[in-house]
Every structure is written in structure tokens, then in C-alpha cells.
Design a protein around this motif. Structure first.
Motif, PDB file in Angstrom:
ATOM      1  N   ILE A 316       0.788  -1.346  -0.045  1.00 58.33           N
ATOM      2  CA  ILE A 316      -0.017   0.048  -0.066  1.00 58.33           C
ATOM      3  C   ILE A 316       1.059   1.256  -0.008  1.00 58.33           C
ATOM      4  O   ILE A 316       0.559   2.273  -0.815  1.00 58.33           O
ATOM      5  CB  ILE A 316      -0.894   0.219   1.239  1.00 58.33           C
ATOM      6  CG1 ILE A 316      -1.973  -1.078   1.069  1.00 58.33           C
ATOM      7  CG2 ILE A 316      -1.605   1.355   1.400  1.00 58.33           C
ATOM      8  CD1 ILE A 316      -2.940  -1.213   2.268  1.00 58.33           C
ATOM      9  N   VAL A 317       2.058   1.219   0.713  1.00 53.40           N
ATOM     10  CA  VAL A 317       2.955   2.628   0.807  1.00 53.40           C
ATOM     11  C   VAL A 317       3.350   2.618  -0.676  1.00 53.40           C
ATOM     12  O   VAL A 317       3.593   3.537  -1.128  1.00 53.40           O
ATOM     13  CB  VAL A 317       3.813   2.019   1.961  1.00 53.40           C
ATOM     14  CG1 VAL A 317       5.006   3.342   1.771  1.00 53.40           C
ATOM     15  CG2 VAL A 317       3.331   2.302   3.179  1.00 53.40           C
ATOM     16  N   ALA A 318       3.939   1.554  -1.259  1.00 46.00           N
ATOM     17  CA  ALA A 318       4.423   1.754  -2.628  1.00 46.00           C
ATOM     18  C   ALA A 318       3.511   2.300  -3.441  1.00 46.00           C
ATOM     19  O   ALA A 318       3.700   2.997  -4.453  1.00 46.00           O
ATOM     20  CB  ALA A 318       4.914   0.205  -3.136  1.00 46.00           C
ATOM     21  N   LEU A 319       2.283   1.737  -3.364  1.00 42.14           N
ATOM     22  CA  LEU A 319       1.022   2.292  -4.142  1.00 42.14           C
ATOM     23  C   LEU A 319       0.897   3.818  -3.945  1.00 42.14           C
ATOM     24  O   LEU A 319       0.642   4.696  -4.984  1.00 42.14           O
ATOM     25  CB  LEU A 319      -0.231   1.449  -3.978  1.00 42.14           C
ATOM     26  CG  LEU A 319      -0.275  -0.025  -4.662  1.00 42.14           C
ATOM     27  CD1 LEU A 319      -1.657  -0.462  -3.990  1.00 42.14           C
ATOM     28  CD2 LEU A 319      -0.254   0.127  -6.009  1.00 42.14           C
ATOM     29  N   ILE A 360       5.671  13.302   6.606  1.00 41.43           N
ATOM     30  CA  ILE A 360       7.012  13.505   6.108  1.00 41.43           C
ATOM     31  C   ILE A 360       7.053  12.619   4.649  1.00 41.43           C
ATOM     32  O   ILE A 360       7.636  13.082   3.569  1.00 41.43           O
ATOM     33  CB  ILE A 360       8.087  13.146   6.870  1.00 41.43           C
ATOM     34  CG1 ILE A 360       7.858  14.036   8.009  1.00 41.43           C
ATOM     35  CG2 ILE A 360       9.364  13.047   6.329  1.00 41.43           C
ATOM     36  CD1 ILE A 360       8.355  15.386   7.792  1.00 41.43           C
ATOM     37  N   MET A 361       6.302  11.496   4.666  1.00 39.67           N
ATOM     38  CA  MET A 361       6.475  10.524   3.473  1.00 39.67           C
ATOM     39  C   MET A 361       5.853  11.534   2.391  1.00 39.67           C
ATOM     40  O   MET A 361       6.194  11.527   1.299  1.00 39.67           O
ATOM     41  CB  MET A 361       5.893   9.225   3.765  1.00 39.67           C
ATOM     42  CG  MET A 361       5.859   8.481   2.495  1.00 39.67           C
ATOM     43  SD  MET A 361       4.897   6.825   2.870  1.00 39.67           S
ATOM     44  CE  MET A 361       3.270   7.236   2.745  1.00 39.67           C
ATOM     45  N   VAL A 405      14.460   9.466  -5.213  1.00 46.46           N
ATOM     46  CA  VAL A 405      13.277   8.648  -5.027  1.00 46.46           C
ATOM     47  C   VAL A 405      13.783   7.352  -4.088  1.00 46.46           C
ATOM     48  O   VAL A 405      12.736   6.630  -3.514  1.00 46.46           O
ATOM     49  CB  VAL A 405      12.884   7.846  -6.431  1.00 46.46           C
ATOM     50  CG1 VAL A 405      11.893   6.907  -6.344  1.00 46.46           C
ATOM     51  CG2 VAL A 405      12.336   9.247  -7.387  1.00 46.46           C
ATOM     52  N   THR A 406      14.917   6.916  -4.423  1.00 47.54           N
ATOM     53  CA  THR A 406      15.573   5.829  -3.289  1.00 47.54           C
ATOM     54  C   THR A 406      15.478   6.276  -1.967  1.00 47.54           C
ATOM     55  O   THR A 406      14.843   5.434  -1.289  1.00 47.54           O
ATOM     56  CB  THR A 406      16.840   5.501  -3.837  1.00 47.54           C
ATOM     57  OG1 THR A 406      16.852   5.030  -5.280  1.00 47.54           O
ATOM     58  CG2 THR A 406      17.508   4.394  -2.897  1.00 47.54           C
ATOM     59  N   ILE A 407      15.814   7.533  -1.629  1.00 47.82           N
ATOM     60  CA  ILE A 407      15.712   8.099  -0.370  1.00 47.82           C
ATOM     61  C   ILE A 407      14.092   7.935   0.256  1.00 47.82           C
ATOM     62  O   ILE A 407      13.698   7.545   1.292  1.00 47.82           O
ATOM     63  CB  ILE A 407      16.273   9.402  -0.219  1.00 47.82           C
ATOM     64  CG1 ILE A 407      17.728   9.448  -0.591  1.00 47.82           C
ATOM     65  CG2 ILE A 407      16.122  10.049   1.132  1.00 47.82           C
ATOM     66  CD1 ILE A 407      18.368  10.583  -0.519  1.00 47.82           C
ATOM     67  N   LEU A 408      13.353   8.342  -0.780  1.00 54.87           N
ATOM     68  CA  LEU A 408      12.092   8.578  -0.462  1.00 54.87           C
ATOM     69  C   LEU A 408      11.232   7.221   0.165  1.00 54.87           C
ATOM     70  O   LEU A 408      10.570   7.012   1.219  1.00 54.87           O
ATOM     71  CB  LEU A 408      11.205   9.114  -1.502  1.00 54.87           C
ATOM     72  CG  LEU A 408       9.593   8.980  -1.550  1.00 54.87           C
ATOM     73  CD1 LEU A 408       9.171   9.717  -0.544  1.00 54.87           C
ATOM     74  CD2 LEU A 408       9.013   9.270  -2.949  1.00 54.87           C
ATOM     75  N   PHE A 409      11.839   6.077  -0.641  1.00 57.08           N
ATOM     76  CA  PHE A 409      11.223   4.728  -0.226  1.00 57.08           C
ATOM     77  C   PHE A 409      11.747   4.323   1.098  1.00 57.08           C
ATOM     78  O   PHE A 409      11.457   3.645   1.866  1.00 57.08           O
ATOM     79  CB  PHE A 409      11.422   3.679  -1.462  1.00 57.08           C
ATOM     80  CG  PHE A 409      10.446   3.957  -2.554  1.00 57.08           C
ATOM     81  CD1 PHE A 409       9.368   2.955  -2.372  1.00 57.08           C
ATOM     82  CD2 PHE A 409      10.562   4.532  -3.475  1.00 57.08           C
ATOM     83  CE1 PHE A 409       8.249   2.966  -3.432  1.00 57.08           C
ATOM     84  CE2 PHE A 409       9.494   4.691  -4.552  1.00 57.08           C
ATOM     85  CZ  PHE A 409       8.478   3.791  -4.338  1.00 57.08           C
ATOM     86  N   GLY A 410      13.301   4.664   1.252  1.00 57.76           N
ATOM     87  CA  GLY A 410      14.076   4.537   2.458  1.00 57.76           C
ATOM     88  C   GLY A 410      13.098   4.926   3.693  1.00 57.76           C
ATOM     89  O   GLY A 410      12.946   4.653   4.543  1.00 57.76           O
ATOM     90  N   ALA A 412       9.987   5.998   3.783  1.00 58.92           N
ATOM     91  CA  ALA A 412       8.793   5.116   3.936  1.00 58.92           C
ATOM     92  C   ALA A 412       8.626   4.078   4.706  1.00 58.92           C
ATOM     93  O   ALA A 412       7.996   3.584   5.575  1.00 58.92           O
ATOM     94  CB  ALA A 412       8.131   5.249   2.396  1.00 58.92           C
ATOM     95  N   TYR A 413       9.957   3.100   4.580  1.00 54.48           N
ATOM     96  CA  TYR A 413      10.020   1.859   4.992  1.00 54.48           C
ATOM     97  C   TYR A 413      10.873   1.863   6.313  1.00 54.48           C
ATOM     98  O   TYR A 413      10.974   0.688   7.202  1.00 54.48           O
ATOM     99  CB  TYR A 413      10.509   1.044   4.103  1.00 54.48           C
ATOM    100  CG  TYR A 413       9.373   0.645   2.917  1.00 54.48           C
ATOM    101  CD1 TYR A 413       8.219  -0.304   2.956  1.00 54.48           C
ATOM    102  CD2 TYR A 413       9.744   0.902   1.469  1.00 54.48           C
ATOM    103  CE1 TYR A 413       7.431  -0.260   2.157  1.00 54.48           C
ATOM    104  CE2 TYR A 413       9.091   0.808   0.514  1.00 54.48           C
ATOM    105  CZ  TYR A 413       7.556   0.262   0.710  1.00 54.48           C
ATOM    106  OH  TYR A 413       6.604   0.066  -0.326  1.00 54.48           O
ATOM    107  N   ILE A 414      11.390   2.969   6.525  1.00 51.15           N
ATOM    108  CA  ILE A 414      12.286   2.999   7.693  1.00 51.15           C
ATOM    109  C   ILE A 414      11.790   4.142   8.532  1.00 51.15           C
ATOM    110  O   ILE A 414      12.370   5.248   8.560  1.00 51.15           O
ATOM    111  CB  ILE A 414      13.788   2.966   7.555  1.00 51.15           C
ATOM    112  CG1 ILE A 414      14.274   2.014   6.458  1.00 51.15           C
ATOM    113  CG2 ILE A 414      14.564   2.855   8.571  1.00 51.15           C
ATOM    114  CD1 ILE A 414      15.704   2.105   6.065  1.00 51.15           C
TER     115      ILE A 414
END
Length: 429
Positions: A316-319, A360-361, A405-410, A412-414
């Protein structure tokens, strides 16, 4: 929904300003509920109610403070300090651009302000030193989103006000992600030095130069310390901190650096009024469309649609991030935040995300969209300031965009990347 959606995109395609598009789409939505027009009188009420939040007063003050800082020569002093710290490395001016973006972030809170300031100063200086103009603009665009990530941030003020999330908590949570963006972009510059054909290193690290540059820029560095320190310590509200920032900037610009006069003040007030007017028109008009969406339970429908795809929080976060990045390529981020935040925030609560972490995400995803073509605001600002073509800037920007974008997903997931500082200060659980 179909009528409103088609009307919305048609009005955007013909070039109507987004503030008017949102308002008209909201009125069309009210008409679809009752063609007799019984709901139309509510439009004026929702328009003013959308702005009836005390914390929104912080935005024009922060915008005005940033204008004063730009005019008073603070930017040049910050660039001088950044150059003393990292200018000795290969690609030193590119590294200085990133470090200066971190320092300037505590003054403006807006990516476009940073892009305009450094587009006028650092980009020409980098070109003279042998950097290509597209690369110089790309570095400036990549660094500009640090401004609305490290507090103060106008987007965080809007999000916190609308969603009832602690603005102080959001400010604290943006510090580590902003510093991480700077560090990773500097790594991209260093690792891509040969590919970018960066000039060789000049000089060496000098403690004396750092001390001298720190002395020149101390007054500028003191301002974000005052703003953040007052807010995070609970001494002042964001609105009060913003007004103090204006007073401090005026004193420094008029009496210490002596570069701000009465004529400058009039021009800066006009620019502040124009920028604030645009943002407030978007917020007020979006509240009309937001009421229609709430009446038709569209947020709940979208959340249910997400949950039918998967009940896995990671999916869901990825979506959510994919949707924000895609829509951000075509739409103003202020409008996106006001329309989508009420939709996405409850969804993030459903999957167990902390409200500050989710905020923040979402804000970081919107910040990144400021540098994505075809309508990235920072790209347009740099193109207009430097005369470089947007497509050439975008081509040089890809390594930085992938990194961010890589930082964004980091982020979101950390959760610790955002919640460590707020928890340390007692602003989050």
C-alpha cells in the motif's frame, strides 16, 4: 465523479490557473449533487473556511523572511561558508551548492525560492569554473527540494494544519531526511565526477578559511537556530516564530548588512503578497472540491480500492508513493496536498503508520515532484533564470532524481529516519 474529473482535466489542459480549476470543479461537483443549485451558497462558506486556520499565517511571514534574506546578501555568505567547508574536493562548487542548500533551507522553506536564489548566483559561477550549464542547473534543482524538507516548510504547515498533526513534530521529522538527501546527492556528484566531467579539485581544506567564512555567515546561521529552537522547545508557535524571523531578517538586512531599503521593502511585500495569494487561492478553492469529495465519500472509496489490491502495508505504501510521484508530474503540489492528504492520511492510519511519519513521506514525495518534468516548478524557475532548456536540465537530473526517489522509499519503509528526532524531543511516541 466522471463529470467532475473530465471538467478538471479539460480546464487544466486549456491552461486555466490551478486555483480557478479547483474552484470550478468543486462548483460542478455541487451541481451534480443538486442541479437546482441548493448547495452553491455553501461554496463561499467553504472558500473562507478553508483559510480559517491560525497556523496558515506562518506562510506569508516565512515567505517574506526568505525574500529579505535573498535581497540582503545572506545567500552569498552561506555560499562562502559552504565553499570553505567542501569546496576543496573535486567538483567542489557542486558540493558547495548542496551544502548551501542545507543552510538556506532554514531561511526560506520553499524549493522555488532556493532554486531562484542559487540559479541567479551559483549557476553562473559554476559555469565560469567549467561546469556545464545543464549539470549546474540539475545540481541546483536536486538541492532545492532540501529547502521544504528541512524546516521551516510551507508544505508541512499546510499538512499539519489540515490533518491536525503537530507542526513542530513534522519540522523535527524533516531534519534527518533533508540531511540524507544532501549526503546522497554529494555521493552522486563524487561517484559521477568522471561522467559529469567535473573540474579538478582546487586548493585544500583550510581551517582559517572556515573560521573566516563562519564569522561572515554567523548571523545568517543564527536565524534557523532561533526559528527551530523556539518551535521545538515549545517557546513559540510556528506563526510567532515566522514573525520573529521577519523582524530578525529586517534588522540584519537594513542595519547590519545595509542592503535593504524602503524601495526594496515595497517590492518584497508585493512579491510576498503575490506568492501568498496564489497559495491561499489554491487552498481556499480546493476546500470546495474537498467538501464535494467528502460528501460523496470518495476518500473512503479510494482507500477501499487500495485495500482491495492488497492488505500488505508495504504494498500500500508503494502504491501511495507511485501515485504521488505520477500525479506530481502534472499537477501543482499545493493542490495535490490539499486534495490527496485527506484521502491518504486515513489510509496510512489504517495500515498503522505514525501520523508524523506519514506526513513526512507525503511531503517528501511532493517535494521530489517539483523537479520532475513536464511541469516541475523548480525546472521552470531554473530555465527562466538561467536561460537553459528544460529538457537539457532534465537529462542531467536523472542520477539525482533516482537517488532521491530511493531516499523517499527508504524514509517510507524505515520509520526511524523520520521519527528519531521527534521522539528524542518528546514530539512523537
Amino acid at each position: 465523479m466522471t463529470i467532475v474529473a473530465v471538467s478538471f482535466f479539460l480546464l487544466m489542459l486549456v491552461g486555466m490557473p490551478i486555483g480557478y480549476v479547483l474552484g470550478i470543479a468543486g462548483l460542478i461537483g455541487m451541481w451534480t449533487i443538486d442541479p437546482g443549485g441548493r448547495f452553491f451558497p455553501m461554496a463561499a462558506e467553504r472558500f473562507f473556511a478553508g483559510l480559517d486556520l491560525f497556523t496558515f499565517l506562518a506562510m506569508p511571514f516565512f515567505i517574506f523572511a526568505g525574500e529579505i534574506m535573498n535581497r540582503s546578501g545572506i545567500t552569498d555568505r552561506l555560499i562562502g561558508l559552504a565553499d570553505a567547508l567542501v569546496g576543496y574536493m573535486r567538483g567542489g562548487m557542486a558540493h558547495s551548492n548542496m551544502v548551501a542548500s542545507v543552510m538556506f533551507a532554514g531561511l526560506s522553506g520553499a524549493a522555488t525560492a532556493d532554486a531562484a536564489a542559487f540559479g541567479n548566483t551559483l549557476v553562473p559561477a559554476m559555469v565560469k569554473k567549467g561546469y556545464s550549464r545543464p549539470f549546474s542547473c540539475a545540481v541546483t534543482a536536486a538541492g532545492s527540494i532540501i529547502g521544504p524538507t528541512i524546516p521551516p516548510s510551507n508544505l508541512m504547515i499546510i499538512y499539519g494544519s489540515l490533518m491536525g498533526v503537530s507542526i513542530a513534530g513534522l519540522f523535527a521529522a524533516g531534519i534527518l531526511p533533508g540531511l540524507l538527501i544532501c549526503a546522497v546527492c554529494m555521493a552522486v556528484i563524487r561517484l559521477g565526477a568522471n561522467r559529469f566531467k567535473l573540474p579538478p579539485a582546487e586548493g585544500r581544506l583550510s581551517l582559517w578559511n572556515i573560521i573566516r567564512a563562519f564569522k561572515d555567515g554567523f548571523a545568517a546561521l543564527l536565524m534557523p537556530v532561533m526559528i527551530l529552537g523556539g518551535i521545538l522547545a515549545g517557546i513559540v508557535t510556528p506563526t510567532e516564530a515566522a514573525s520573529i524571523a521577519v523582524f530578525y531578517a529586517l534588522v540584519m538586512g537594513a542595519f547590519v548588512y545595509r542592503k535593504v531599503g524602503w524601495a526594496d521593502l515595497e517590492e518584497m511585500l508585493i512579491r510576498t503578497a503575490r506568492i501568498t495569494g496564489i497559495v491561499f487561492l489554491i487552498i481556499a478553492s480546493a476546500s470546495i472540491l474537498g467538501w464535494w469529495m467528502t460528501f460523496n465519500q470518495i476518500p473512503q472509496a479510494i482507500a477501499a480500492a487500495f485495500l482491495t489490491v492488497s492488505d500488505n502495508p508495504a504494498v500500500i505504501v508503494a502504491l501511495i508513493l507511485s501515485m504521488l510521484l505520477f500525479i506530481g508530474m502534472f499537477m501543482d503540489i499545493n493542490a495535490m496536498l490539499i486534495i490527496l492528504a485527506p484521502v491518504l492520511a486515513p489510509l496510512t492510519v489504517t495500515i498503522g503508520m505514525d501520523p508524523i511519519h506519514a506526513g513526512i513521506m507525503i511531503v517528501l514525495a511532493l517535494n521530489i515532484s517539483l523537479m520532475t518534468p513536464p511541469v516541475g516548478a523548480c525546472l521552470f524557475v531554473l530555465a527562466s533564470v538561467t536561460g537553459e532548456r528544460i529538457e537539457r536540465i532534465a537529462k542531467s537530473l536523472w542520477p539525482f532524481l533516482i537517488a532521491e526517489v530511493t531516499i523517499l522509499f527508504g524514509v517510507a519503509y524505515i520509520p526511524e529516519l523520520t521519527l528519531f528526532v521527534p521522539r528524542l524531543l518528546g514530539l512523537a511516541q
